[in-house]
Design an enzyme around this catalytic site. Structure first.
Site, PDB file in Angstrom:
ATOM      1  N   LYS A  10       9.485  -5.725  -2.893  1.00 43.10           N
ATOM      2  CA  LYS A  10       9.663  -4.278  -2.764  1.00 43.10           C
ATOM      3  C   LYS A  10      11.028  -3.817  -3.305  1.00 43.10           C
ATOM      4  O   LYS A  10      11.951  -4.638  -3.478  1.00 43.10           O
ATOM      5  CB  LYS A  10       9.498  -3.886  -1.284  1.00 43.10           C
ATOM      6  CG  LYS A  10       8.088  -4.174  -0.723  1.00 43.10           C
ATOM      7  CD  LYS A  10       7.944  -3.669   0.717  1.00 43.10           C
ATOM      8  CE  LYS A  10       6.566  -3.944   1.280  1.00 43.10           C
ATOM      9  NZ  LYS A  10       6.374  -3.345   2.636  1.00 43.10           N
ATOM     10  N   TYR A  50      -1.650   2.096  -0.847  1.00 45.88           N
ATOM     11  CA  TYR A  50      -1.592   2.099   0.619  1.00 45.88           C
ATOM     12  C   TYR A  50      -2.583   3.086   1.241  1.00 45.88           C
ATOM     13  O   TYR A  50      -2.384   3.517   2.386  1.00 45.88           O
ATOM     14  CB  TYR A  50      -0.171   2.413   1.083  1.00 45.88           C
ATOM     15  CG  TYR A  50       0.779   1.222   1.048  1.00 45.88           C
ATOM     16  CD1 TYR A  50       0.529   0.081   1.821  1.00 45.88           C
ATOM     17  CD2 TYR A  50       1.922   1.246   0.271  1.00 45.88           C
ATOM     18  CE1 TYR A  50       1.407  -1.003   1.801  1.00 45.88           C
ATOM     19  CE2 TYR A  50       2.810   0.160   0.251  1.00 45.88           C
ATOM     20  CZ  TYR A  50       2.541  -0.955   1.020  1.00 45.88           C
ATOM     21  OH  TYR A  50       3.410  -2.022   1.013  1.00 45.88           O
ATOM     22  N   ASN A 113      11.176  -3.855   4.363  1.00 44.90           N
ATOM     23  CA  ASN A 113      10.970  -5.240   4.792  1.00 44.90           C
ATOM     24  C   ASN A 113      10.710  -6.218   3.650  1.00 44.90           C
ATOM     25  O   ASN A 113      10.063  -7.240   3.835  1.00 44.90           O
ATOM     26  CB  ASN A 113       9.872  -5.293   5.863  1.00 44.90           C
ATOM     27  CG  ASN A 113       8.547  -4.744   5.360  1.00 44.90           C
ATOM     28  OD1 ASN A 113       8.431  -4.405   4.184  1.00 44.90           O
ATOM     29  ND2 ASN A 113       7.564  -4.689   6.234  1.00 44.90           N
ATOM     30  N   HIS A 116       5.536  -7.442   0.297  1.00 45.05           N
ATOM     31  CA  HIS A 116       4.157  -7.146   0.710  1.00 45.05           C
ATOM     32  C   HIS A 116       3.313  -8.385   0.459  1.00 45.05           C
ATOM     33  O   HIS A 116       3.564  -9.130  -0.488  1.00 45.05           O
ATOM     34  CB  HIS A 116       3.584  -5.985  -0.120  1.00 45.05           C
ATOM     35  CG  HIS A 116       2.100  -5.835   0.052  1.00 45.05           C
ATOM     36  ND1 HIS A 116       1.549  -5.132   1.092  1.00 45.05           N
ATOM     37  CD2 HIS A 116       1.046  -6.372  -0.642  1.00 45.05           C
ATOM     38  CE1 HIS A 116       0.224  -5.216   1.025  1.00 45.05           C
ATOM     39  NE2 HIS A 116      -0.096  -5.963  -0.024  1.00 45.05           N
ATOM     40  N   GLU A 127      -6.357  -5.431  -4.027  1.00 43.27           N
ATOM     41  CA  GLU A 127      -4.962  -5.288  -4.432  1.00 43.27           C
ATOM     42  C   GLU A 127      -4.652  -5.989  -5.754  1.00 43.27           C
ATOM     43  O   GLU A 127      -3.891  -5.467  -6.576  1.00 43.27           O
ATOM     44  CB  GLU A 127      -4.055  -5.820  -3.319  1.00 43.27           C
ATOM     45  CG  GLU A 127      -4.095  -4.926  -2.078  1.00 43.27           C
ATOM     46  CD  GLU A 127      -3.282  -5.443  -0.901  1.00 43.27           C
ATOM     47  OE1 GLU A 127      -3.241  -4.746   0.123  1.00 43.27           O
ATOM     48  OE2 GLU A 127      -2.691  -6.543  -1.006  1.00 43.27           O
TER      49      GLU A 127
HETATM   50  P1  IDP Z   1       2.313  -5.472   6.629  1.00 46.88           P
HETATM   51  O1  IDP Z   1       3.092  -5.117   5.366  1.00 46.88           O
HETATM   52  O2  IDP Z   1       3.023  -6.503   7.465  1.00 46.88           O
HETATM   53  O3  IDP Z   1       0.875  -5.838   6.341  1.00 46.88           O
HETATM   54  P2  IDP Z   1       1.332  -2.892   7.545  1.00 46.88           P
HETATM   55  O4  IDP Z   1       1.052  -2.540   8.961  1.00 46.88           O
HETATM   56  O5  IDP Z   1       0.163  -3.113   6.636  1.00 46.88           O
HETATM   57  O6  IDP Z   1       2.306  -4.161   7.550  1.00 46.88           O
HETATM   58  O7  IDP Z   1       2.254  -1.721   6.968  1.00 46.88           O
HETATM   59  C1  IDP Z   1       2.480  -1.599   5.575  1.00 46.88           C
HETATM   60  C2  IDP Z   1       3.949  -1.320   5.356  1.00 46.88           C
HETATM   61  O8  IDP Z   1       4.277  -0.056   5.936  1.00 46.88           O
HETATM   62  C3  IDP Z   1       4.917  -2.289   6.028  1.00 46.88           C
HETATM   63  O9  IDP Z   1       5.130  -3.465   5.267  1.00 46.88           O
HETATM   64  C4  IDP Z   1       6.181  -1.458   6.129  1.00 46.88           C
HETATM   65  O10 IDP Z   1       6.886  -1.362   4.893  1.00 46.88           O
HETATM   66  C5  IDP Z   1       5.601  -0.088   6.468  1.00 46.88           C
HETATM   67  N1  IDP Z   1       5.507   0.128   7.925  1.00 46.88           N
HETATM   68  C6  IDP Z   1       4.653  -0.462   8.817  1.00 46.88           C
HETATM   69  N2  IDP Z   1       4.831  -0.019  10.062  1.00 46.88           N
HETATM   70  C7  IDP Z   1       5.819   0.898   9.981  1.00 46.88           C
HETATM   71  C8  IDP Z   1       6.473   1.743  10.950  1.00 46.88           C
HETATM   72  O11 IDP Z   1       6.172   1.725  12.148  1.00 46.88           O
HETATM   73  N3  IDP Z   1       7.462   2.560  10.484  1.00 46.88           N
HETATM   74  C9  IDP Z   1       7.824   2.617   9.160  1.00 46.88           C
HETATM   75  N4  IDP Z   1       7.230   1.849   8.209  1.00 46.88           N
HETATM   76  C10 IDP Z   1       6.252   1.002   8.622  1.00 46.88           C
HETATM   77 MG    MG Z   2      -0.667  -4.685   5.534  1.00 41.56          MG
END
Ligand code: IDP
Ligand code: MG
Length: 139
Positions: A10, A50, A113, A116, A127
């Protein structure tokens, strides 16, 4: 069973100059990059990627973040690649991720984070196809 998964380094991780470190971790774990490109996602490309999160409160912010700078998009191949990459990544929130995972080492918070990774065979298929036409992938 050999699988393919879609990974994204990212924009936060690209800005931190840790592309090489992250790709090294994939390779060390037996996840072989078979397609790779650096791209700057537009807001609408991020929104399409997304789309499953459209109704979540963080959707707009997430798509703005994902289009805030260049990202590296890769297809990784290997045994149990989908699950293996999720383990290597760690939990969504770096604060909750296991020691030594990519998100623990390079993530900043639950949004920024670092990486992905596809979470199931169905999402991996969508994807991978979203970023790489079949003709670009090795057979
Ligand atoms: P993942 O990437 O671990 O699969 P997902 O729940 O699919 O997590 O969420 C996609 C992305 O959205 C996350 O990697 C993160 O960048 C962002 N995200 C997820 N939950 C939150 C939140 O509570 N606040 C802000 N951003 C979030
Ligand atoms: Mg996810």
């Amino acid at each position: 069973m050999s699988e393919r998964t879609l990974a994204i380094i990212k924009p936060d991780a690209v800005k931190k100059n840790v592309i090489g470190d992250i790709i090294h971790r994939y390779e060390q774990a037996g996840l072989k990059p078979i397609a790779i490109k650096m791209i700057h996602l537009s807001q609408s490309v991020a929104e399409g990627f997304y789309a499953v999160h459209k109704s979540r409160p963080f959707f707009e912010s997430l798509c703005t973040f994902m289009s805030s700078g260049s990202a590296v998009v890769l297809v990784l191949q290997g045994d149990n690649a989908i699950k293996k990459n999720r383990e290597l990544m760690g939990a969504t929130d770096p604060a909750k991720a296991d020691a030594g995972t990519i998100r623990k080492v390079h993530g900043t918070n639950i949004e920024f984070n670092a990486v992905h990774g596809s979470d199931s065979p169905e999402t991996a298929q969508f994807e991978v196809g979203y970023f790489f036409p079949g003709m670009e992938l090795s057979r």
